[in-house]
Design a protein around this motif. Sequence first.
Motif, PDB file in Angstrom:
ATOM      1  N   LEU A 173      48.431  58.055  59.908  1.00 15.09           N
ATOM      2  CA  LEU A 173      47.537  57.380  60.844  1.00 15.09           C
ATOM      3  C   LEU A 173      48.345  56.551  61.831  1.00 15.09           C
ATOM      4  CD1 LEU A 173      44.839  56.398  61.940  1.00 15.09           C
ATOM      5  CD2 LEU A 173      44.738  54.751  60.053  1.00 15.09           C
ATOM      6  N   GLU A 174      49.376  55.875  61.335  1.00 13.21           N
ATOM      7  CA  GLU A 174      50.240  55.082  62.208  1.00 13.21           C
ATOM      8  C   GLU A 174      50.875  55.962  63.282  1.00 13.21           C
ATOM      9  OE1 GLU A 174      54.224  52.213  61.853  1.00 13.21           O
ATOM     10  OE2 GLU A 174      53.361  53.166  60.071  1.00 13.21           O
ATOM     11  N   VAL A 175      51.337  57.150  62.882  1.00 11.69           N
ATOM     12  CA  VAL A 175      51.946  58.083  63.828  1.00 11.69           C
ATOM     13  C   VAL A 175      50.910  58.578  64.836  1.00 11.69           C
ATOM     14  CG1 VAL A 175      53.023  60.356  64.054  1.00 11.69           C
ATOM     15  CG2 VAL A 175      53.758  58.799  62.236  1.00 11.69           C
ATOM     16  N   THR A 176      49.707  58.893  64.352  1.00 10.01           N
ATOM     17  CA  THR A 176      48.646  59.384  65.234  1.00 10.01           C
ATOM     18  C   THR A 176      48.290  58.345  66.289  1.00 10.01           C
ATOM     19  OG1 THR A 176      47.721  60.772  63.470  1.00 10.01           O
ATOM     20  CG2 THR A 176      46.280  60.250  65.328  1.00 10.01           C
ATOM     21  N   VAL A 217      41.801  64.888  63.705  1.00  8.14           N
ATOM     22  CA  VAL A 217      40.572  65.466  64.245  1.00  8.14           C
ATOM     23  C   VAL A 217      39.436  64.452  64.283  1.00  8.14           C
ATOM     24  CG1 VAL A 217      39.682  66.332  62.034  1.00  8.14           C
ATOM     25  CG2 VAL A 217      39.092  67.524  64.163  1.00  8.14           C
ATOM     26  N   ILE A 218      39.509  63.410  63.453  1.00 11.21           N
ATOM     27  CA  ILE A 218      38.496  62.351  63.443  1.00 11.21           C
ATOM     28  C   ILE A 218      38.927  61.184  64.328  1.00 11.21           C
ATOM     29  CG2 ILE A 218      37.120  60.816  61.993  1.00 11.21           C
ATOM     30  CD1 ILE A 218      36.667  63.825  61.530  1.00 11.21           C
ATOM     31  N   VAL A 219      40.212  60.839  64.291  1.00 11.63           N
ATOM     32  CA  VAL A 219      40.714  59.721  65.101  1.00 11.63           C
ATOM     33  C   VAL A 219      40.397  59.921  66.575  1.00 11.63           C
ATOM     34  CG1 VAL A 219      42.798  58.529  65.900  1.00 11.63           C
ATOM     35  CG2 VAL A 219      42.542  59.095  63.481  1.00 11.63           C
ATOM     36  N   ILE A 259      39.241  56.683  68.769  1.00 11.14           N
ATOM     37  CA  ILE A 259      40.409  56.025  69.356  1.00 11.14           C
ATOM     38  C   ILE A 259      40.058  55.242  70.618  1.00 11.14           C
ATOM     39  CG2 ILE A 259      41.049  58.049  70.729  1.00 11.14           C
ATOM     40  CD1 ILE A 259      43.446  55.534  69.034  1.00 11.14           C
ATOM     41  N   HIS A 260      38.990  55.656  71.322  1.00  9.89           N
ATOM     42  CA  HIS A 260      38.662  54.973  72.580  1.00  9.89           C
ATOM     43  C   HIS A 260      38.335  53.498  72.364  1.00  9.89           C
ATOM     44  CE1 HIS A 260      34.787  56.416  70.999  1.00  9.89           C
ATOM     45  NE2 HIS A 260      34.230  55.401  71.635  1.00  9.89           N
ATOM     46  N   HIS A 261      37.903  53.134  71.157  1.00 13.11           N
ATOM     47  CA  HIS A 261      37.614  51.724  70.891  1.00 13.11           C
ATOM     48  C   HIS A 261      38.889  50.877  70.953  1.00 13.11           C
ATOM     49  CE1 HIS A 261      33.487  52.557  69.823  1.00 13.11           C
ATOM     50  NE2 HIS A 261      33.874  53.475  68.959  1.00 13.11           N
TER      51      HIS A 261
END
Length: 331
Positions: A75-78, A320-322, A326-328
């Motif tokens: 998640l950190e990488v994403t 695929v969910i992030v 992510i826009h938040h």
Amino acid sequence: MKMLKNMWISSSFLRLSSHPLNKRMASAIVSSLRLRPTFSSATSPFSSSSAGDVKPRPAVILPGLGNNSGDYKKLEVTLGEYGVPAVVAAVSRLDWFRNAAGLVDPAYWRGTLRPRPVLDWYLKRIDDAVREANELAQGERLSLIGHSAGGWLARVYMEEYGNSHVSLLLTLGTPHLPPPRGQAGVVDQTRGLLYYVEEHCAKAVYTPELRYVCIAGRYIRGAPLLDNADADVDSNVTVGIEGGEAISELAVTSAAPTLRARFVGQGYKQVCGRADVWGDGVVPEVSAHLQGALNVSFDGVYHSPVGSDEETRPWYGSPVIVKDWIHHLLE
């Protein structure tokens, strides 16, 4: 029971309000049908029209109960791929055994346990991560991303340490609401901690200065231990991801819930008082939303990075969910 597996729905489908506990899914008899996927995203009323000019805020990731920092490396990488620098609070699996200190507190057995001092160790880890992120922020404010228990622990942290440096609290599958009191067969697993949070921590808001975004998952619907004669949809309905698109499996006829649905339902019941509700496999959807927050639900999302699968069982932090929340962090 036959299941229709060729109904395609968008993996980014959002629900901006929580489902009532007593809402029942209608059964459907569907002929062989393939729909083109549709994509949508929630847009904040405070979004900037020139988002490309805004430098993303650093984010602090807060692990959930039983998880360690390494579970959130991907998640950190994403987040980094979106330009969001992230710091994961330093937590190991063994650290969670520190909570056993609460067993010697009479409040534990009365069900009136408070977060401090039992969880001081976790609050200190949050503060250490926040200090590190502040160096990256260079005077700007931060985003807190709390997974599972990390979400309500973030609320305790903000209450105890202040929130002037926080502009967004985004929670992923967090059991925010305490279970109903005095209900047969329901035992408060937090021994009073969630009642304390509800009574003493600040209420959720969604303002330009501070935004709460609560994300819930609808991975599987639970079922009671005993058959429910009124049920008209198979409680083992799940939603998976195949080829980057979500597949919804709808029951054609009524049938007894599976053992898996009954097992999951008993877990849901301990959290919200009901077994026959949707959730992410651990936390019911209705418990993961807060009044006053922007509440979002994703179909097909599993609770934890442990046991998740990018293709068929994505969790909240899967790429695929992030991409749909992510826009938040970029607003």
